[in-house]
Design an enzyme around this catalytic site. Structure first.
Site, PDB file in Angstrom:
ATOM      1  N   GLU A 293      11.222   1.382  -5.396  1.00  0.00           N
ATOM      2  CA  GLU A 293      10.711   0.030  -5.694  1.00  0.00           C
ATOM      3  C   GLU A 293      11.644  -0.690  -6.660  1.00  0.00           C
ATOM      4  O   GLU A 293      11.918  -1.880  -6.507  1.00  0.00           O
ATOM      5  CB  GLU A 293       9.306   0.127  -6.290  1.00  0.00           C
TER       6      GLU A 293
ATOM      7  N   THR B 171      -2.205  -2.729  -2.098  1.00  0.00           N
ATOM      8  CA  THR B 171      -2.057  -4.191  -2.076  1.00  0.00           C
ATOM      9  C   THR B 171      -0.858  -4.582  -1.203  1.00  0.00           C
ATOM     10  O   THR B 171      -0.940  -5.504  -0.381  1.00  0.00           O
ATOM     11  CB  THR B 171      -1.897  -4.746  -3.508  1.00  0.00           C
TER      12      THR B 171
HETATM   13  O1  LIG Z   1       3.822   1.012  -7.952  1.00  0.00           O
HETATM   14  C1  LIG Z   1       3.225   1.272  -6.947  1.00  0.00           C
HETATM   15  C2  LIG Z   1       3.535   2.418  -6.075  1.00  0.00           C
HETATM   16  O2  LIG Z   1       4.558   3.217  -6.636  1.00  0.00           O
HETATM   17  C3  LIG Z   1       2.106   0.399  -6.503  1.00  0.00           C
HETATM   18  O3  LIG Z   1       2.592  -0.884  -6.294  1.00  0.00           O
HETATM   19  C4  LIG Z   1       1.046   0.389  -7.561  1.00  0.00           C
HETATM   20  O4  LIG Z   1       0.627   1.743  -7.776  1.00  0.00           O
HETATM   21  C5  LIG Z   1      -0.151  -0.465  -7.182  1.00  0.00           C
HETATM   22  O5  LIG Z   1      -0.812   0.098  -6.099  1.00  0.00           O
HETATM   23  P1  LIG Z   1      -2.159  -0.519  -5.524  1.00  0.00           P
HETATM   24  O6  LIG Z   1      -1.814  -1.833  -4.933  1.00  0.00           O
HETATM   25  O7  LIG Z   1      -2.621   0.496  -4.519  1.00  0.00           O
HETATM   26  O8  LIG Z   1      -3.120  -0.639  -6.688  1.00  0.00           O
END
Ligand SMILES: O=C(CO)[C@H](O)[C@H](O)COP(=O)(O)O
Length: 232
Positions: free
Chosen positions: A105, A31
């Site tokens: 993050e 995303t």
């Molecule tokens: O926390 C994360 C990575 O560490 C991502 O934001 C989370 O896994 C969501 O990923 P996606 O948008 O591919 O579903």
């Protein structure tokens, strides 16, 4: 609308919060990558922003698409971070780390005045915990750390498998050189208590519970995007 279109819709709605001159934390995952693609188009059109990426993967995509970057040490105070999530509850508590970038993050979101989460409806839950909770640990003494996590969780009434994340033929390694334990605790009734308890375990570098960090979530579904705030 398929899953990718929903991610693009959430990312596009988040882009409306980006202003010229902003210092932006840029998240990790599929995303967040849709957001990077849209941001790159705006940058090509003259928008001036500087991004701080939350992973090497995001950094590579930004460089490839021409989004200007700095490190967090060069730009330690950020205006806004935009990132995905694995789960979002009604109080904007999150599980993150499915992509293994949770430590950076959390550091980047913590250095930002605001964090906006972008996700599709499948990520919204009543109670966190259906998604395995990622816990980043130091490789030294990983087994002892895992046992300490099990005991701590048990004191809080939580149990379940705690698995070392694999990648290809070996262990998944984070950008910081750590391992990830994925904990299948199931429903987590008191996320704050678990977060505090995990933080106190030597060997735990960080965990994927993000509490009091996001101020807004943009959730895309087949009918369009809606916003969630901590008190909605
Ligand atoms: O926390 C994360 C990575 O560490 C991502 O934001 C989370 O896994 C969501 O990923 P996606 O948008 O591919 O579903």
């Amino acid at each position: 609308m398929d899953a990718r279109e929903m991610k693009i819709k959430a990312a596009a709605a988040a882009l409306a919060h980006v202003e010229d001159g902003m210092r932006l934390g840029i998240g990790t995952g599929s995303t967040a990558e849709e957001f990077v693609r849209l941001l790159a188009e705006r940058v090509a059109g003259g928008l001036s922003v500087i991004g701080v990426p939350t992973s090497e993967r995001t950094a590579r995509l930004c460089v490839e698409l021409g989004v200007p970057l700095m490190s967090l040490d060069e730009l330690p105070e950020l205006d806004l971070t935009i990132d995905g999530a694995d789960e979002v509850d009604g109080r904007l508590r999150l599980i993150k780390g499915g992509g293994g970038a949770l430590l950076r993050e959390k550091i980047v979101a913590g250095a930002s005045s605001r964090m906006i989460v972008i996700a599709d409806e499948s990520k919204v839950v009543e109670t966190l915990g259906a998604f395995k909770l990622p816990i980043e640990v130091n490789p030294f003494g990983m087994v002892a750390t895992r046992i300490a996590i099990e005991r701590t969780a048990s004191r809080l009434g939580l149990s379940g498998a705690i698995e070392l994340r694999q990648a290809g033929a070996g262990h998944f390694m984070t950008d910081g050189g750590h391992l990830i334990l994925d904990a299948s605790f199931g429903r987590i009734p008191d996320a704050e208590a678990l977060a505090t308890a995990l933080n106190a375990i030597p060997g735990v570098v960080e965990h994927g519970l993000f509490i009091n960090m996001a101020s807004l979530a943009i959730i895309a579904g087949p009918a369009g995007a809606r916003t969630l705030t901590a008190d909605t």
